[in-house]
Motif scaffolding. Structure first.
Motif, short mmCIF file in Angstrom:
data_model
loop_
_atom_site.label_atom_id
_atom_site.label_comp_id
_atom_site.label_asym_id
_atom_site.label_seq_id
_atom_site.Cartn_x
_atom_site.Cartn_y
_atom_site.Cartn_z
N UNK A 85 0.81 -1.21 0.00
CA UNK A 85 0.00 0.00 0.00
C UNK A 85 0.86 1.28 0.00
N UNK A 86 1.86 1.40 0.89
CA UNK A 86 2.73 2.57 0.79
C UNK A 86 3.49 2.62 -0.54
N UNK A 87 3.85 1.43 -1.07
CA UNK A 87 4.59 1.39 -2.33
C UNK A 87 3.78 2.01 -3.46
N UNK A 88 2.46 1.80 -3.45
CA UNK A 88 1.60 2.39 -4.48
C UNK A 88 1.77 3.90 -4.52
N UNK A 93 4.78 9.00 -7.00
CA UNK A 93 5.64 10.19 -6.94
C UNK A 93 7.09 9.86 -7.30
N UNK A 94 7.29 8.69 -7.94
CA UNK A 94 8.64 8.27 -8.33
C UNK A 94 8.81 8.46 -9.83
N UNK A 95 9.65 9.39 -10.26
CA UNK A 95 9.87 9.57 -11.70
C UNK A 95 10.64 8.37 -12.27
N UNK A 96 10.14 7.79 -13.33
CA UNK A 96 10.78 6.63 -13.92
C UNK A 96 10.31 6.44 -15.35
N UNK A 97 11.19 5.88 -16.16
CA UNK A 97 10.80 5.47 -17.52
C UNK A 97 10.19 4.08 -17.50
N UNK A 109 0.24 -5.97 -8.60
CA UNK A 109 -0.99 -5.21 -8.81
C UNK A 109 -0.77 -3.74 -8.52
N UNK A 110 -0.08 -3.43 -7.42
CA UNK A 110 0.18 -2.04 -7.08
C UNK A 110 1.07 -1.36 -8.13
N UNK A 111 2.04 -2.09 -8.64
CA UNK A 111 2.90 -1.54 -9.69
C UNK A 111 2.09 -1.32 -10.96
N UNK A 112 1.23 -2.28 -11.30
CA UNK A 112 0.41 -2.15 -12.51
C UNK A 112 -0.52 -0.95 -12.42
N UNK A 113 -1.19 -0.77 -11.28
CA UNK A 113 -2.12 0.34 -11.12
C UNK A 113 -1.40 1.69 -11.14
N UNK A 114 -0.31 1.79 -10.40
CA UNK A 114 0.43 3.06 -10.37
C UNK A 114 1.04 3.37 -11.74
N UNK A 115 1.47 2.34 -12.45
CA UNK A 115 2.05 2.55 -13.78
C UNK A 115 0.98 3.02 -14.76
N UNK A 116 -0.24 2.48 -14.64
CA UNK A 116 -1.34 2.93 -15.50
C UNK A 116 -1.65 4.40 -15.26
N UNK A 117 -1.67 4.79 -14.00
CA UNK A 117 -1.95 6.19 -13.67
C UNK A 117 -0.85 7.12 -14.15
N UNK A 118 0.40 6.65 -14.09
CA UNK A 118 1.53 7.46 -14.55
C UNK A 118 1.80 7.30 -16.05
N UNK A 119 1.06 6.39 -16.69
CA UNK A 119 1.21 6.13 -18.13
C UNK A 119 2.64 5.78 -18.50
N UNK A 120 3.16 4.80 -17.80
CA UNK A 120 4.51 4.31 -18.10
C UNK A 120 4.50 2.79 -18.03
#
Length: 392
Positions: A85-88, A93-97, A109-120
């Protein structure tokens, strides 16, 4: 215009160096490979257990306090979520390619959701299939179904899935992931640590060593149950377990009943110390209980033992047994007491007679050529950077 800035890679994992474990070693090799190719790397992980050695790195390490079980592990759904949950939010707020996710599937799942929101894009590092191992434990069916859905969600949304073997890649495909999105990078160990040169541990009496995780699906109790038959011919023999896991209480109880005083549990130890115990052992024990849906696995402890030159006694079937038998790494025994006891006796006889001395160099040489973690880390890094580059 071409973007000339370094590629930014964020790795999200509940385990990382200096915490001891196959996942830590594997991700360290990946990060080393990324740094060697001039990537800008950030690792989002947990604070290591109390008493861990100091570790400094030439990249950003963002550690978060996490719940651990009584054994100091981040294992269990509450413990997982205390990281996930904190990782999400940390990832938002983590800049990444590109982001790299390590199991469990909840992290994916948390990586997938956060990546979708950041479009990366993100890459899922499939060292194994989490729910295959879960199916071999005593958990409710609903939990397995939910976790399998989570695992499939993460795998199908990954831009690339890194698999450590062809067998794992095949299992990934069963989730509906196209073959062109899966890359096999292999697996291995740090041959500078798990090599034949160096000090050996031991007290003079012959012993077998088991290192790493002790879970129900591995069924390491087969070795304890086989030990009385071994002691009948080799009364000084013993087994030494190093590591921890959910099956450890059962193993301790069985040892006290079956072979009192001949089975020892040493807890989690640093890799260099584990290598010393492996070098001094007559044989290294590895097992996977057949019929649990996990016969495709090739446990890292096989490579660690063979890298030190020590013969492996593998109890089980499938990929692990074939790995040992086909490459002269030791004995592949059926998962039954008589077969395992026979393999243990043969290894002890060979060590006593000096018949195994030449084979030790051959085993170590095979690992150096085919199972170097540095090589697999470089391959994994190349796959991650290709995703990052394509996402720009």
């Amino acid at each position: 215009m071409t973007d000339k800035r370094p590629l930014k890679v964020t790795v999200a994992s509940r385990l990382f160096t200096p915490e001891v474990g196959a996942a830590s070693f594997r991700l360290q090799a990946l990060v080393d490979g990324l740094v060697a190719q001039d990537a800008e790397v950030s690792v989002l992980t947990t604070r290591p257990p109390h008493g861990s050695p100091a570790f400094t790195a030439p990249y950003k390490l963002s550690r978060w306090p996490v719940l651990r079980d009584a054994g100091g592990n981040v294992r269990g759904y509450v413990q997982y979520m205390s990281f996930d949950l904190p990782a999400f939010f940390r990832l938002l707020f983590s800049p990444a390619d590109v982001v790299v996710s390590e199991p469990p599937p909840t992290t994916g799942v948390m990586v997938a959701l956060s990546s979708a929101l950041r479009r990366r894009p993100f890459v899922y590092y499939a060292a194994d299939i989490w729910t295959e191992a879960l199916s071999a434990t005593d958990v409710p069916g609903i939990v397995i179904r939910v976790m399998r859905a989570a695992e499939g969600f993460a795998l199908r949304r990954a831009a690339k899935v890194i698999a450590i073997s062809d067998a794992v890649a095949e299992k990934v495909g069963e989730f509906g992931v196209p073959a062109d999105r899966v890359v096999v990078v292999g697996n291995g160990i740090d041959t500078s640590v798990f090599g034949p040169a160096g000090e050996s541990a031991g007290t003079g009496d012959p012993y077998f060593v088991y290192t790493g995780t002790m879970s129900e699906w591995q069924g390491a109790d087969i070795f304890i149950r086989a030990l009385p038959a071994v002691l009948a011919e080799h009364p000084g023999a013993s087994i030494r377990f190093f590591g921890q896991g959910s099956d450890e209480p059962h193993l301790r109880e069985l040892a006290a009943q079956t072979a009192p005083g001949r089975v020892h549990f040493g807890g989690v130890i640093p890799p260099a110390e584990a290598a010393q115990w492996i070098r001094g052992a007559s044989g290294a024990l590895v097992s996977i209980k057949p019929g649990q849906g996990y016969d495709f696995a090739k446990p890292t402890k096989i490579y660690a033992a063979a890298g030190c030159g020590t013969p492996v006694i593998f109890a089980g079937t499938g990929e692990g047994a074939a790995l040992v038998a086909d490459n002269g790494l030791g004995e592949a025994a059926k998962y039954d007491v008589d077969s395992v006891a026979g393999a243990m006796r043969r290894v002890l006889d060979a060590r006593h007679n000096g018949d195994d001395d030449g084979s030790r160099d051959a085993r170590a040489g095979w690992v150096e050529r085919h199972a170097s973690l540095a090589n697999s880390g470089q391959h994994a890094a190349a796959a991650v950077l290709a995703v990052a580059q394509s996402g720009r």
